[in-house]
Write a protein that holds these residues in place. Structure first.
Motif, PDB file in Angstrom:
ATOM      1  N   GLU A  71     -10.376 -56.486  -3.973  1.00  0.00           N
ATOM      2  CA  GLU A  71      -9.023 -56.058  -4.115  1.00  0.00           C
ATOM      3  C   GLU A  71      -7.901 -57.136  -3.588  1.00  0.00           C
ATOM      4  N   LEU A  72      -6.870 -57.397  -4.360  1.00  0.00           N
ATOM      5  CA  LEU A  72      -5.736 -58.001  -3.845  1.00  0.00           C
ATOM      6  C   LEU A  72      -4.562 -57.448  -3.713  1.00  0.00           C
ATOM      7  N   LEU A  73      -3.762 -57.264  -2.328  1.00  0.00           N
ATOM      8  CA  LEU A  73      -2.637 -56.361  -2.337  1.00  0.00           C
ATOM      9  C   LEU A  73      -1.506 -57.343  -2.090  1.00  0.00           C
ATOM     10  N   ILE A  74      -0.436 -57.480  -2.587  1.00  0.00           N
ATOM     11  CA  ILE A  74       0.814 -58.257  -2.298  1.00  0.00           C
ATOM     12  C   ILE A  74       1.910 -57.248  -2.024  1.00  0.00           C
ATOM     13  N   LYS A  75       2.459 -57.246  -1.023  1.00  0.00           N
ATOM     14  CA  LYS A  75       3.705 -56.306  -0.684  1.00  0.00           C
ATOM     15  C   LYS A  75       4.860 -57.365  -0.019  1.00  0.00           C
ATOM     16  N   ALA A  76       5.816 -57.057  -1.036  1.00  0.00           N
ATOM     17  CA  ALA A  76       6.996 -57.837  -0.722  1.00  0.00           C
ATOM     18  C   ALA A  76       8.259 -57.016  -0.528  1.00  0.00           C
ATOM     19  N   GLU A  77       8.990 -57.190   0.563  1.00  0.00           N
ATOM     20  CA  GLU A  77       9.898 -56.151   1.106  1.00  0.00           C
ATOM     21  C   GLU A  77      11.287 -56.917   1.066  1.00  0.00           C
TER      22      GLU A  77
END
Length: 289
Positions: A71-77
């Protein structure tokens, strides 16, 4: 207006991949129309991020994952304050002066990269025939009004249909299908502007529509694309052919380029044979001051 943007990108692989290299453009710009005063990016698996500005001054983060991962998760806020003033207001130059500037070698050389056709926005005979049949600079009365006419014609002549096209669709295909999404309409308008000698660039970002959907209505949000065209004595002005409007406080700009290829939000390569599944979630909402 203060807007909060959450952008989640989740890759899932059928089997673990051994290595991946990635590049992301998810950082809102700070310019005369907007100010990004809070921004964070979190990646899982945990990695170090390397940041730099690309040729078009877009903020880029790159990273590699060297351990096997499924899995690869990218969270940008981000929290961005957008200006409600209309920066494109003001007295335009006389039409004769605008035409003289467009035709000058100095102007064309300076904006060369935004005047030529690209893979997504080729200036074909069919494209030229279409744009010449619907708009004319002399009858429009000026570049600003001509661009509004182009945006409006795309809005009325083409059907918004998320199932009709994909991320690789070109202007030629959009003209044939007479339907598409924001990416397709942006590329079409860019090609039409360039065919008229007007510099135009592709813009990637977000569009707040929450209050247009009945408050807390259940609707799907996504990244958005629009166009910036250069008008002498006004500078870069934003047009949204998907919604037939001018760019205002609802829009948050990530970056710009010649076409979609220059400003892909997330792209990368990985080592392995596993197929991948991609899920993207975007949320844009208003924050109280």
């Amino acid at each position: 207006m203060k807007l909060k943007i959450s952008h989640y990108t989740h890759y899932t692989y059928v089997e673990p991949v051994r290595y991946s290299v990635n590049e992301i453009r998810l950082t809102p710009q700070t310019d005369s129309r907007q100010f990004c005063y809070e921004h964070s990016i979190v990646v899982n698996p945990d990695v170090s991020l390397f940041s730099y500005e690309d040729f078009f001054t877009n903020k880029v983060h790159s990273f590699s994952v060297s351990e096997p991962h499924q899995e690869l998760l990218i969270k940008a806020e981000s929290i961005v304050h957008t200006d409600e003033k209309e920066h494109y207001q003001g007295r335009p130059l006389p039409l004769s002066t605008e035409k003289k500037i467009l035709r000058s070698n100095t102007f064309q050389n300076y904006f060369a990269e935004y005047l030529i056709g690209t893979a997504y926005a080729r200036i074909t005979p069919e494209l030229i025939t279409y744009v010449n049949s619907i708009v004319d600079l002399d009858s429009s009365g000026g570049i600003f009004l001509l661009l509004k006419d182009i945006s409006a014609r795309i809005f009325w002549d083409f059907i918004y249909d998320p199932q009709a096209t994909d991320v690789h669709t070109t202007v030629e295909e959009t003209l044939q299908l007479k339907r598409g999404v924001c990416q397709d309409f942006a590329h079409l308008m860019i090609a039409m502007c360039r065919a008229k000698g007007i510099p135009a660039r592709y813009v990637s970002g977000y569009h707040f529509i929450g209050d247009l959907q009945g408050g807390h209505a259940d609707y799907e949000q996504a990244s958005h694309a629009w166009v910036e065209a250069y008008i002498p004595n006004k500078g870069w002005v934003g047009y949204d052919p998907t919604n037939n409007g001018m760019v205002n406080w609802r829009y948050v700009k990530i970056g710009h380029g010649r076409d979609y290829r220059d400003i892909v939000p997330v792209k990368g390569v990985y080592t392995g044979l596993a197929a991948q599944t991609l899920m993207v979630e975007v949320d844009v909402k208003i924050l109280e001051d």
